[in-house]
Write an enzyme that holds these catalytic residues in place. Sequence first.
Site, PDB file in Angstrom:
ATOM      1  CG  ASP A 153      -8.661 -10.481   8.781  1.00 16.68           C
ATOM      2  OD1 ASP A 153      -8.250 -11.619   8.531  1.00 16.68           O
ATOM      3  OD2 ASP A 153      -8.529  -9.518   8.007  1.00 16.68           O
ATOM      4  CG  ASP A 176      -4.351 -11.168   0.106  1.00 18.73           C
ATOM      5  OD1 ASP A 176      -3.612 -11.184  -0.895  1.00 18.73           O
ATOM      6  OD2 ASP A 176      -4.715 -10.123   0.668  1.00 18.73           O
ATOM      7  CG  HIS A 187     -10.823 -11.322   3.954  1.00 24.78           C
ATOM      8  ND1 HIS A 187     -10.491 -10.361   3.038  1.00 24.78           N
ATOM      9  CD2 HIS A 187     -10.092 -11.035   5.066  1.00 24.78           C
ATOM     10  CE1 HIS A 187      -9.605  -9.509   3.565  1.00 24.78           C
ATOM     11  NE2 HIS A 187      -9.342  -9.921   4.798  1.00 24.78           N
ATOM     12  CD  GLU A 228      -6.913 -11.718   3.848  1.00 24.09           C
ATOM     13  OE1 GLU A 228      -6.491 -10.808   3.116  1.00 24.09           O
ATOM     14  OE2 GLU A 228      -6.998 -11.619   5.075  1.00 24.09           O
ATOM     15  CG  ASP A 270      -4.530 -10.580   8.462  1.00 24.24           C
ATOM     16  OD1 ASP A 270      -5.197 -11.182   7.608  1.00 24.24           O
ATOM     17  OD2 ASP A 270      -4.625  -9.345   8.660  1.00 24.24           O
ATOM     18  CG  ASP A 309       1.913  -0.899   3.321  1.00 18.39           C
ATOM     19  OD1 ASP A 309       1.080  -0.528   4.162  1.00 18.39           O
ATOM     20  OD2 ASP A 309       1.663  -1.722   2.407  1.00 18.39           O
ATOM     21  CG  HIS A 324      -1.711  -1.005   1.653  1.00 16.96           C
ATOM     22  ND1 HIS A 324      -1.253  -2.132   2.279  1.00 16.96           N
ATOM     23  CD2 HIS A 324      -3.047  -1.160   1.552  1.00 16.96           C
ATOM     24  CE1 HIS A 324      -2.265  -2.941   2.531  1.00 16.96           C
ATOM     25  NE2 HIS A 324      -3.377  -2.377   2.100  1.00 16.96           N
TER      26      HIS A 324
HETATM   27  C1  XUL Z   1      -7.490  -6.483   5.159  1.00 20.38           C
HETATM   28  C2  XUL Z   1      -6.710  -6.987   4.012  1.00 20.38           C
HETATM   29  C3  XUL Z   1      -5.853  -5.979   3.316  1.00 20.38           C
HETATM   30  C4  XUL Z   1      -5.863  -6.109   1.832  1.00 20.38           C
HETATM   31  C5  XUL Z   1      -5.120  -5.018   1.119  1.00 20.38           C
HETATM   32  O1  XUL Z   1      -8.166  -7.461   5.831  1.00 20.38           O
HETATM   33  O2  XUL Z   1      -6.743  -8.137   3.699  1.00 20.38           O
HETATM   34  O3  XUL Z   1      -4.565  -6.123   3.809  1.00 20.38           O
HETATM   35  O4  XUL Z   1      -5.304  -7.321   1.426  1.00 20.38           O
HETATM   36  O5  XUL Z   1      -5.593  -3.763   1.437  1.00 20.38           O
HETATM   37 CO    CO Z   2      -5.818  -9.251   2.193  1.00 20.99          CO
END
Ligand code: XUL
Ligand code: CO
Length: 436
Positions: free
Chosen positions: A306, A295, A270, A267, A308, A103, A100
């Site tokens: 989430d 993702d 998600h 993702e 991650d 970042d 992004h």
């Molecule tokens: C948020 C997410 C973000 C996107 C990019 O949950 O997954 O990191 O991948 O903005």
């Molecule tokens: Co993502």
Amino acid sequence: MSTGFFGDIKSVTFEGSESTNPLAYRFYDPDEVVMGKRLEDHLRFAVAYWHSFAWPGGDPFGGQTFDRPWFGDTMELARLKADVAFEMFSLLGTPYFCFHDADVRPEGETLKESIARLDEIADYFGGKMETTGTKLLWGTANLFSHRRYMAGAATNPDPDVFAYAAATVKSCVDVTKRLGGENYVLWGGREGYETLLNTDMKREREQAGRFLSMVVDYAKKIGFDGTILIEPKPQEPTKHQYDYDVATVYGFLKDFGLEGEVKVNIEQGHAILAGHSFEHELALANALGIFGSIDMNRNDYQSGWDTDQFPNNVPEMALAYYQILLGGGFKTGGTNFDAKLRRQSLDPEDLLAAHVGGIDCCARGLKAAAKMIEEKALIEPLEKRYAGWEDSEAKAMLAGERTLDQISERVLSKGTEPQPRSGRQEWLENVVNRYV
Ligand code: XUL
Ligand code: CO
């Protein structure tokens, strides 16, 4: 010159499944050919700049745990961050990265200054991409962290925020194109709502449709030949996100005539938040012709948010790559680790080990999936299950050559009852377990 952040750790290489070296690949040999393609070209791994280099380790109860020498708001530190990031890409041998705008550069006092800083860092990236051979899988704009976006970007009630977001995305598409990015991602960010008491949902959806159409038009205008991707997510940060899941995004794209222009970045975490399995979302995207990229980060199944985390469940990966390979594999997309360390994992080695494990797990899953496909382990039973549709009368029903009353007449005159057949779920689950 090395930054020294990773000490004297040498490149991570493939050592085979017997290796006990925690910083070696046991299953990912980039040059191994699977289904006629090198593993590296199948998996197209990307490191996410934000989680690995910009995230301080905070949670709702506490702030920064990571102590990185590049944390801070100057361009000099942004360059140090880039130095370490590209060192890690080279150590891991990951072919791609994603970022992004927020970042990679400190926010400026004005949009103009922010864009100038982004351009400056992009030039710096350009040089490093050339020397290391690392490529850009996708670029994106952070339209969710700054307080100006607290009520959304494209879906904000204030047209000035919509415009600010549009100008920001323009700059990020420009930079993505300049760096040869193969995709551009729009994740909904705060495009959603907290309460309908202050939200005109119909209007906000239309704002989002207009915004996306402008992004697509602009990308075409400047000759960006990558894929525009939407990343579905059902909730978090907003209570309800407008791009809830693959099916919702498809409906949205159809509504605004964009189903041929935009694909999805799915993702895993998600998908789970939306109450689906990852493979469900992948299979649906294939069926709708909008699969783009993934993702590859999981959630904790108990947490409901989430988290991650890096992937570490091979059977899950196998079922995911099974769908991806069935759809013909990645075209412009790839496997992005949108994954962050746990906040106690402080050491530089942790950052490497997390990626090594994730990469190995994906490679192992993909290889199992490829074998299932090559041996038609699931394809044959599936074909058999639907074989009845090869019959000419069955085909005529689907081709629109029979009406409801004609079918009724045939069924009544034939007088036979359909015979239920086993779905053989456990039998098939056992088949999969032979491969993983
Ligand atoms: C948020 C997410 C973000 C996107 C990019 O949950 O997954 O990191 O991948 O903005
Ligand atoms: Co993502």
